[in-house]
Design an enzyme around this catalytic site. Structure first.
Site, PDB file in Angstrom:
ATOM      1  N   LEU A 132       0.848  -1.188   0.000  1.00  8.58           N
ATOM      2  CA  LEU A 132       0.000   0.000   0.000  1.00  8.58           C
ATOM      3  C   LEU A 132       0.879   1.231   0.000  1.00  8.58           C
ATOM      4  CD1 LEU A 132      -2.690  -0.970   2.693  1.00  8.58           C
ATOM      5  CD2 LEU A 132      -2.881  -1.152   0.205  1.00  8.58           C
ATOM      6  N   ASP A 133       0.412   2.278  -0.690  1.00  8.32           N
ATOM      7  CA  ASP A 133       1.125   3.547  -0.668  1.00  8.32           C
ATOM      8  C   ASP A 133       1.182   4.097   0.756  1.00  8.32           C
ATOM      9  OD1 ASP A 133       1.308   3.478  -3.438  1.00  8.32           O
ATOM     10  OD2 ASP A 133      -0.546   4.628  -3.722  1.00  8.32           O
ATOM     11  N   LYS A 134       2.131   4.959   0.991  1.00 10.78           N
ATOM     12  CA  LYS A 134       2.299   5.599   2.297  1.00 10.78           C
ATOM     13  C   LYS A 134       0.995   6.227   2.781  1.00 10.78           C
ATOM     14  CE  LYS A 134       4.817   9.457   4.454  1.00 10.78           C
ATOM     15  NZ  LYS A 134       5.890  10.468   4.248  1.00 10.78           N
ATOM     16  N   THR A 136      -2.099   5.481   1.956  1.00 11.03           N
ATOM     17  CA  THR A 136      -3.252   4.585   1.931  1.00 11.03           C
ATOM     18  C   THR A 136      -3.265   3.742   3.195  1.00 11.03           C
ATOM     19  OG1 THR A 136      -3.133   4.450  -0.487  1.00 11.03           O
ATOM     20  CG2 THR A 136      -4.431   2.775   0.638  1.00 11.03           C
ATOM     21  N   ARG A 231      -5.576   5.892  -7.724  1.00  8.72           N
ATOM     22  CA  ARG A 231      -5.385   7.345  -7.684  1.00  8.72           C
ATOM     23  C   ARG A 231      -5.330   7.938  -9.093  1.00  8.72           C
ATOM     24  NH1 ARG A 231      -0.170   7.663  -4.019  1.00  8.72           N
ATOM     25  NH2 ARG A 231      -0.541   9.914  -4.218  1.00  8.72           N
TER      26      ARG A 231
END
Length: 292
Positions: A132-134, A136, A231
């Site tokens: 997961l992105d930072k 998210t 996104r």
């Protein structure tokens, strides 16, 4: 060391060791080559050749050496583990928190937090199945050994590993339900991505759950797993994720993060054959974003 053992059945009599490794143990070709050269492929307790044929009743084993590291990590090691067994953790990640260490990421990460939580074990290896992105939050899977990681990653993009998200987006899509099918590629040398004709195929299924004054709550399911896929796709249809500082606008109520949450993971456990389903509730404060 983690060892996978297979008892040869009648219908497998006469198969080669390589066939058993690739088709029964589901090793990748590169993993099998690595195990051969390290002496990790054994048949009845002795090293086996790739072209050797197995016989009913024999035991074939594959031993994975775990060469990790001792990290220099500080912190309290706060990790929310939603589910675990002997093979996997399902972690409910907070945001903003990077998943892994990198040359550009020197602060606290989920990798560090899990290391501290586990008591700083020697030869620690962080083995995420998905990331997961930072910014998210929500559910992601971490494997406890190399074999478990490889097996589940091979299932990542298909109907037996389902990843679902909820997001608050600025605006509302033209259609309340549909699929964004737009290829995604890199934008220059940085981390940004964009929709482009020469990008990799990317599909995101969406459904509007609720409409607010200027925002919408949207359910999303990934069919592919490109970097920043949700996104980029939501921005491309004119509804960027609220607070997305790369593809939309920052929001003061979401410092360092954005309104994107991994809410459900469902997968067919590659070792037990059971379906595992884990859900995570929507983060606090999202109601206020919808009411603005």
């Amino acid at each position: 060391m983690h060892t996978v053992r297979i008892r040869i059945e009648k219908e497998q009599d006469g198969c080669t060791v390589k066939h058993m490794a690739l088709k029964v143990a589901h090793l990748s070709a590169s993993s099998f080559r690595s195990l051969k050269f390290s002496g990790g492929v054994m048949l009845d307790g002795r090293q086996a050749r790739a072209d050797e044929r197995v016989r009913e009743g024999q035991e074939l084993s594959f031993s994975f050496q775990e060469h990790g590291q001792q990290l220099q990590a500080e912190g309290e090691g706060r990790v929310s583990i939603a589910w675990e067994d002997e093979h996997y953790y399902v972690i409910d990640k907070q945001a903003p928190l990077p998943t892994m260490r990198s040359a550009h990421q020197t602060g606290e990460t989920l990798e560090d937090a899990l290391y501290i939580y586990l008591g700083r074990p020697e030869n620690y290896l962080f083995r995420p199945v998905n990331r997961l992105d930072k910014g998210t939050s929500g559910l992601m899977v971490v494997a406890k050994n190399a074999y478990a990681q490889q097996r589940l990653q091979s299932m990542l993009h298909g109907e037996i590993f389902i990843r679902e998200y909820v997001a608050i987006c600025d605006g509302t899509p033209e259609n309340e339900e549909g699929t964004v099918d737009l290829p995604i590629g890199k934008m220059g040398e940085g981390i940004r991505r964009k929709v482009c004709s020469n990008g990799k195929e990317a599909r995101t299924h969406f459904r509007v759950l609720q409409k607010g004054k200027k925002r919408s709550l949207i359910h999303l399911r990934l069919e592919t797993g490109r970097t920043h896929q949700i996104r980029v796709h939501m921005a491309a249809v004119g509804c960027p994720v609220t607070g997305d500082y790369l593809y939309g606008e920052e929001h003061p109520a979401l410092p360092g993060r954005f309104a994107l949450h991994s809410c459900r993971i469902r997968f067919l456990h590659p070792m037990t054959g059971e379906w595992i389903e884990i859900c995570s509730r929507i983060p606090d404060g999202w109601d206020a974003l919808m009411e603005e």
